[in-house]
Write an enzyme that holds these catalytic residues in place. Structure first.
Site, PDB file in Angstrom:
ATOM      1  N   ILE A  85     -16.308  28.818  -4.014  1.00  0.00           N
ATOM      2  CA  ILE A  85     -16.851  27.495  -3.753  1.00  0.00           C
ATOM      3  C   ILE A  85     -18.319  27.504  -4.167  1.00  0.00           C
ATOM      4  O   ILE A  85     -19.141  28.228  -3.590  1.00  0.00           O
ATOM      5  CB  ILE A  85     -16.726  27.139  -2.254  1.00  0.00           C
ATOM      6  CG1 ILE A  85     -15.270  27.324  -1.760  1.00  0.00           C
ATOM      7  CG2 ILE A  85     -17.240  25.722  -2.003  1.00  0.00           C
ATOM      8  CD1 ILE A  85     -14.251  26.423  -2.413  1.00  0.00           C
ATOM      9  N   LYS A  86     -18.624  26.709  -5.178  1.00  0.00           N
ATOM     10  CA  LYS A  86     -20.022  26.631  -5.643  1.00  0.00           C
ATOM     11  C   LYS A  86     -20.771  25.647  -4.745  1.00  0.00           C
ATOM     12  O   LYS A  86     -20.384  24.471  -4.632  1.00  0.00           O
ATOM     13  CB  LYS A  86     -20.081  26.167  -7.094  1.00  0.00           C
ATOM     14  CG  LYS A  86     -19.573  27.222  -8.071  1.00  0.00           C
ATOM     15  CD  LYS A  86     -19.588  26.711  -9.495  1.00  0.00           C
ATOM     16  CE  LYS A  86     -20.974  26.610 -10.052  1.00  0.00           C
ATOM     17  NZ  LYS A  86     -20.948  26.169 -11.481  1.00  0.00           N
ATOM     18  N   VAL A  87     -21.825  26.152  -4.139  1.00  0.00           N
ATOM     19  CA  VAL A  87     -22.622  25.341  -3.218  1.00  0.00           C
ATOM     20  C   VAL A  87     -24.056  25.293  -3.744  1.00  0.00           C
ATOM     21  O   VAL A  87     -24.662  26.351  -3.971  1.00  0.00           O
ATOM     22  CB  VAL A  87     -22.605  25.956  -1.801  1.00  0.00           C
ATOM     23  CG1 VAL A  87     -23.432  25.121  -0.842  1.00  0.00           C
ATOM     24  CG2 VAL A  87     -21.174  26.109  -1.290  1.00  0.00           C
TER      25      VAL A  87
END
Ligand code: E4P
Length: 226
Positions: A85-87
């Site tokens: 998950i790219k945050v």
């Protein structure tokens, strides 16, 4: 150094996968927007092609930590266990990273322009930190030096977080970070092809074939010479 494809076009991904040793695919909202299609449709197509063991990185969109966390749950459920998950590394993103890492999510801290963002992301539990090499260069700073500094910060502080270097425009940028031993690089298909494109190499291989054919006949290979 792991090597990932920074693109969501399935035809380009298939072409690169066919030839090169690749560890996964990264996307961002701008890359997905180029497809003009439903993002889950595109991401599921990529997942189906690369398999469940390869890394797939996809970004949350919400501006609040709570929204990011909700998105992360849905994305991981739909896209499988090896989904990072790219945050974005902003205050709300750090808050989300702290919560998501406790829940066991795989996290890529993205939109990193400074070493201190990477330091905070590592402390917040990110698995990867993604400095934008070429975009940093375009600010008049030095993307390679900033990324090397991030590596030193991780090494000297005992962080397990790895670098996923991103935003490359040429093969020399990739080479410099490969030599420095960063954990991973995500690279657009045309730049991956340029890692090996070299007229001298092509010419040398052609000379070998020509010499062999002079010896054994046109179109002959080692299959034909016994
Ligand atoms: C990856 O995390 C980034 O979204 C991407 O590499 C940015 O690349 P760009 O600077 O070419 O848009």
């Amino acid at each position: 150094m792991k090597l990932l494809i920074d693109d969501a076009n399935i035809e380009k991904i298939k072409t690169i996968y066919q030839y090169y040793p690749i560890d996964g695919v990264t996307t961002n909202p701008s890359i997905l927007a180029k497809s003009g299609r439903n993002p889950y449709e595109v991401l599921k197509e990529i997942r189906a092609y690369i398999g469940e063991d390869a890394e797939l990185h996809a970004q949350v969109i919400s501006r609040t930590a709570e929204g990011m966390i909700e998105e992360a749950h849905k994305m991981a459920e739909i896209l499988g266990k090896n989904t990072y998950i790219k945050v974005p590394t902003i205050p709300e993103g750090l808050k989300a990273m702290k919560a998501l890492s406790k829940e066991g999510f795989k996290i890529t801290a993205t939109a990193i322009y400074t070493p201190m963002q990477a330091y905070l992301a590592a402390k917040a539990g990110a698995d990867y930190a993604a400095p934008y090499v070429n975009r940093i260069d375009n600010l008049g700073a030095n993307g390679i030096d900033s990324t090397k500094m991030i590596q030193d910060i991780f090494d000297n502080n005992g962080f397990k977080t790895q670098i996923l270097a991103a935003s490359f425009k040429n093969s020399n940028q990739v080479q410099e970070l490969c030599a420095y031993g960063v954990g991973a690089a995500t690279v657009a298909p045309d730049v991956i092809e340029n890692l090996i494109k070299n007229a001298c190499v092509t010419s040398a291989v052609e000379d070998f074939i020509t010499d062999f054919e002079k010896l054994c006949g046109e179109g002959k290979t080692m299959l034909d010479c016994q």
